[in-house]
Design a protein around this motif. Structure first.
Motif, short mmCIF file in Angstrom:
data_model
loop_
_atom_site.label_atom_id
_atom_site.label_comp_id
_atom_site.label_asym_id
_atom_site.label_seq_id
_atom_site.Cartn_x
_atom_site.Cartn_y
_atom_site.Cartn_z
N ASP A 153 85.47 51.21 86.53
CA ASP A 153 86.84 50.71 86.55
C ASP A 153 87.79 51.59 87.36
O ASP A 153 88.83 51.11 87.83
CB ASP A 153 87.37 50.57 85.11
N VAL A 154 87.44 52.87 87.53
CA VAL A 154 88.33 53.77 88.29
C VAL A 154 87.66 54.39 89.51
O VAL A 154 88.33 55.00 90.34
CB VAL A 154 88.87 54.90 87.38
N LEU A 155 86.35 54.25 89.63
CA LEU A 155 85.62 54.91 90.71
C LEU A 155 86.12 54.45 92.08
O LEU A 155 86.25 55.27 93.00
CB LEU A 155 84.12 54.62 90.58
N GLY A 156 86.39 53.17 92.24
CA GLY A 156 86.84 52.67 93.53
C GLY A 156 88.11 53.34 94.01
O GLY A 156 88.26 53.62 95.22
N ARG A 157 89.01 53.61 93.10
CA ARG A 157 90.26 54.30 93.46
C ARG A 157 89.97 55.70 93.99
O ARG A 157 90.56 56.14 94.99
CB ARG A 157 91.17 54.39 92.23
N ALA A 158 89.07 56.42 93.33
CA ALA A 158 88.72 57.77 93.77
C ALA A 158 88.08 57.75 95.14
O ALA A 158 88.44 58.53 96.04
CB ALA A 158 87.78 58.43 92.75
N VAL A 159 87.11 56.86 95.34
CA VAL A 159 86.42 56.77 96.63
C VAL A 159 87.39 56.39 97.74
O VAL A 159 87.39 56.99 98.83
CB VAL A 159 85.26 55.75 96.55
N ALA A 160 88.25 55.42 97.48
CA ALA A 160 89.22 54.98 98.49
C ALA A 160 90.17 56.11 98.87
O ALA A 160 90.58 56.23 100.04
CB ALA A 160 90.00 53.78 97.97
N SER A 161 90.51 56.97 97.90
CA SER A 161 91.43 58.07 98.20
C SER A 161 90.79 59.11 99.11
O SER A 161 91.50 59.82 99.83
CB SER A 161 91.90 58.73 96.90
N VAL A 162 89.47 59.21 99.09
CA VAL A 162 88.77 60.12 99.99
C VAL A 162 88.61 59.48 101.36
O VAL A 162 88.92 60.08 102.40
CB VAL A 162 87.40 60.52 99.43
N LEU A 163 88.14 58.25 101.40
CA LEU A 163 87.91 57.58 102.67
C LEU A 163 89.21 57.33 103.43
O LEU A 163 89.19 57.15 104.65
CB LEU A 163 87.17 56.26 102.44
N GLY A 164 90.33 57.34 102.73
CA GLY A 164 91.62 57.13 103.37
C GLY A 164 92.33 58.40 103.79
O GLY A 164 93.52 58.36 104.14
N GLN A 165 91.63 59.53 103.80
CA GLN A 165 92.25 60.80 104.17
C GLN A 165 92.64 60.84 105.65
O GLN A 165 91.96 60.27 106.50
CB GLN A 165 91.30 61.95 103.87
N THR A 166 93.73 61.55 105.94
CA THR A 166 94.14 61.74 107.33
C THR A 166 93.17 62.64 108.07
O THR A 166 93.05 62.54 109.30
CB THR A 166 95.55 62.35 107.40
N TRP A 167 92.48 63.52 107.37
CA TRP A 167 91.37 64.30 107.95
C TRP A 167 90.12 63.46 107.81
O TRP A 167 89.71 63.11 106.70
CB TRP A 167 91.20 65.63 107.23
#
Length: 271
Positions: free
Chosen positions: A10-24
């Protein structure tokens, strides 16, 4: 970048998206599924990004999951993220720049705390220090896994996470780190740490002090501490054992109080 997860679809997608969306953007992300029985695999399948690698193991705990992910990774820096937390978009960029410019082998960022959907302010004792703070770390875990970044060299020197501990496994590693390295701090809230849900280790594991005692014992046994460091660790261990034993006796667990006291006395004699 390592995300361990267990039944948190239920929350994993949010965590993964926050990494893949990094400016670095130059990183590799390993998500280690620690024997989930929910829709974790389906959540990961929704992401089409070559930087993301999903891994699976039988349920062995968060330490084993982190260790597996770190062993598979090959970057100069290692960053951790718990699957119920998430990062601000420029977290990696600012932290990597800080590491490169400061020379620290380990650092962390400030964080925002969300409890039961509401933002809360950390208590003063939870304020993140910088530099050498082993003595304060003996009283309280002051490094947050979702905020931390460290070099591959530090991991080879002081890792891995202790897979024998069902809780306080990060506390154990941070004690070893604190005996050898100062810890840097990026003074910006670049991590969002959520809490209040029933599956948190701090809520599921009763008697966390016992695992803090084991972590201190391991520190004394496994590392050549300087004189002042050893004195402060031994003093903190004695006090922790005293409080733990008092609690055991209060709840009619006299044998457990005796066991931990005798274990500590044996360690002290051996040193």
């Amino acid at each position: 970048m390592i995300i361990p997860t267990h039944d948190r679809a239920d929350v994993l997608g949010r965590a993964v998206a926050s990494v893949l969306g990094q400016t670095w953007t130059d990183f590799e992300l390993f998500v280690v599924d620690d024997g989930s029985s929910d829709a974790t695999a389906s959540v990961l399948a929704e992401f089409d990004d070559p930087r993301l690698t999903g891994m699976h193991q039988e349920n062995k705990g968060v330490s084993a999951a982190r260790n597996l992910g770190i062993a598979a990774s090959g970057g100069r820096y290692v960053a951790l993220l718990d699957s119920d937390d998430y990062w601000m978009p420029d977290k990696l960029e600012k932290q990597i720049r800080f590491m490169a410019e400061s020379g620290f082998a380990i650092c962390q960022t400030e964080e925002i705390w969300i409890r039961n959907g509401q933002r809360v302010n950390p208590r003063f004792k939870h304020a993140k220090p910088a530099g050498w703070f082993l003595e304060r770390s003996l009283e309280l875990c002051l490094i947050s896994p979702s905020c931390v970044m460290f070099t591959r060299e530090l991991w080879r020197e002081l890792g891995p996470f202790d897979e024998r501990l069902p809780a306080c496994e990060d506390y154990s590693l941070w004690l070893r780190v604190g005996a050898r390295h100062p810890v840097g701090l990026v003074p910006e809230a670049l991590t969002v740490k959520t809490g209040g849900h029933a599956d948190q280790l701090s809520r599921r594991i009763i008697g966390l002090d016992l695992y803090r005692i084991y972590a201190m014992i391991d520190l004394l046994r496994s590392m050549a501490l300087g004189g002042e460091q050893r004195i402060m660790v031994e003093a903190a261990l004695r006090e922790r054992v005293r409080l733990y034993a008092q609690g055991c006796i209060k709840h009619g667990k006299d044998e457990e109080a005796v066991r931990v006291r005798e274990l500590t006395a044996e360690v002290m004699r051996g040193l």
